[in-house]
Design an enzyme around this catalytic site. Sequence first.
Site, PDB file in Angstrom:
ATOM      1  N   ASP A  87       0.847  -1.183   0.000  1.00 32.70           N
ATOM      2  CA  ASP A  87       0.000   0.000   0.000  1.00 32.70           C
ATOM      3  C   ASP A  87       0.886   1.236   0.000  1.00 32.70           C
ATOM      4  O   ASP A  87       2.102   1.125   0.173  1.00 32.70           O
ATOM      5  CB  ASP A  87      -0.993   0.003   1.168  1.00 32.70           C
ATOM      6  CG  ASP A  87      -0.338  -0.005   2.538  1.00 32.70           C
ATOM      7  OD1 ASP A  87       0.892  -0.209   2.620  1.00 32.70           O
ATOM      8  OD2 ASP A  87      -1.060   0.201   3.528  1.00 32.70           O
ATOM      9  N   TYR A  89       2.996   4.700   0.780  1.00 32.60           N
ATOM     10  CA  TYR A  89       3.648   5.266   1.954  1.00 32.60           C
ATOM     11  C   TYR A  89       2.646   6.160   2.679  1.00 32.60           C
ATOM     12  O   TYR A  89       1.831   6.845   2.059  1.00 32.60           O
ATOM     13  CB  TYR A  89       4.863   6.099   1.542  1.00 32.60           C
ATOM     14  CG  TYR A  89       5.988   5.305   0.912  1.00 32.60           C
ATOM     15  CD1 TYR A  89       6.575   4.233   1.581  1.00 32.60           C
ATOM     16  CD2 TYR A  89       6.489   5.645  -0.336  1.00 32.60           C
ATOM     17  CE1 TYR A  89       7.628   3.526   1.009  1.00 32.60           C
ATOM     18  CE2 TYR A  89       7.544   4.946  -0.919  1.00 32.60           C
ATOM     19  CZ  TYR A  89       8.107   3.882  -0.246  1.00 32.60           C
ATOM     20  OH  TYR A  89       9.136   3.189  -0.800  1.00 32.60           O
ATOM     21  N   PHE A 100       6.748   1.894  -4.140  1.00 37.91           N
ATOM     22  CA  PHE A 100       8.125   2.053  -3.648  1.00 37.91           C
ATOM     23  C   PHE A 100       8.747   3.411  -3.978  1.00 37.91           C
ATOM     24  O   PHE A 100       9.814   3.735  -3.479  1.00 37.91           O
ATOM     25  CB  PHE A 100       9.040   0.934  -4.180  1.00 37.91           C
ATOM     26  CG  PHE A 100       8.670  -0.425  -3.686  1.00 37.91           C
ATOM     27  CD1 PHE A 100       9.003  -0.820  -2.401  1.00 37.91           C
ATOM     28  CD2 PHE A 100       7.974  -1.312  -4.491  1.00 37.91           C
ATOM     29  CE1 PHE A 100       8.659  -2.089  -1.923  1.00 37.91           C
ATOM     30  CE2 PHE A 100       7.619  -2.578  -4.033  1.00 37.91           C
ATOM     31  CZ  PHE A 100       7.964  -2.973  -2.753  1.00 37.91           C
ATOM     32  N   HIS A 210      10.930  -9.385   1.042  1.00 39.64           N
ATOM     33  CA  HIS A 210      10.696  -7.953   0.873  1.00 39.64           C
ATOM     34  C   HIS A 210      11.989  -7.168   1.132  1.00 39.64           C
ATOM     35  O   HIS A 210      12.816  -7.578   1.950  1.00 39.64           O
ATOM     36  CB  HIS A 210       9.610  -7.507   1.853  1.00 39.64           C
ATOM     37  CG  HIS A 210       9.013  -6.183   1.552  1.00 39.64           C
ATOM     38  ND1 HIS A 210       9.592  -4.999   1.981  1.00 39.64           N
ATOM     39  CD2 HIS A 210       7.896  -5.838   0.866  1.00 39.64           C
ATOM     40  CE1 HIS A 210       8.841  -3.992   1.577  1.00 39.64           C
ATOM     41  NE2 HIS A 210       7.808  -4.465   0.901  1.00 39.64           N
TER      42      HIS A 210
END
Length: 246
Positions: A87, A89, A100, A210
């Site tokens: 989702d 930031y 990202f 991740h």
Amino acid sequence: MAKINTNMKTEIKTESNTDIKTDIKLEPIWKERLHSEFGQEYMKNLKSFLVSEKKKNKLIYPASDLIFNAFDTTPFDQVKVVILGQDPYHGPGQAHGLSFSVPKGVPQPPSLVNIFKELKSDLGISVEKTNGNLKGWAEQGVLLLNAVLTVEEGLAASHQGKGWELFTDAAIRALNQERKNLVFILWGSYAQKKAAFVDTQKHYILKSVHPSPLSSHRGFFGSKPFSKTNEYLLSKNIQPIDWSRM
């Protein structure tokens, strides 16, 4: 916030004290592929949720006109690679609709710092610390898609389970069904659930943990996603990504 209608327009109200209505249209081919989603019950419920949050004076990220930025920056027929995030930031000024990525001048979040460390290790490409904007990747065909397209300020995952996942699942299914030779980069268990929608006979999936500092040392570093992506694209006679273009 977002008032979503079946004609694919989104009536937007900003998070400022003065509400401003703006029409946002999806990129035409994405619009055609996702048109039916906007008439689904889940989307109506999502609209109601966003309106309710706005009435409570909650700040929602990204800015209204950037909610569909991933689709608008990377048209359906130009997608080569999908990098799936969770989702947006949730800090001020960070989210701008690309997974990202942050606008230039905004400090790079820890996961993005690690992505750039791996880029340096993999391809020898260094990125300025003042630039975390991945729009240059998106413009080359890297769909930087979050599974959830909005978030409340300061509350990670606050809009999960509200309907966005169904919408982005539909986008992934459309890519899987109508395109071929795409690279799906799935970092972490959340993103890897989306592998269920991808036909590995038609597409290439790259998986690792991740890039978060909590997990990056367990297999993200050294995974070489950037060079592996380009090797696959070249093997299919597809122009590779210039990962140095920011």
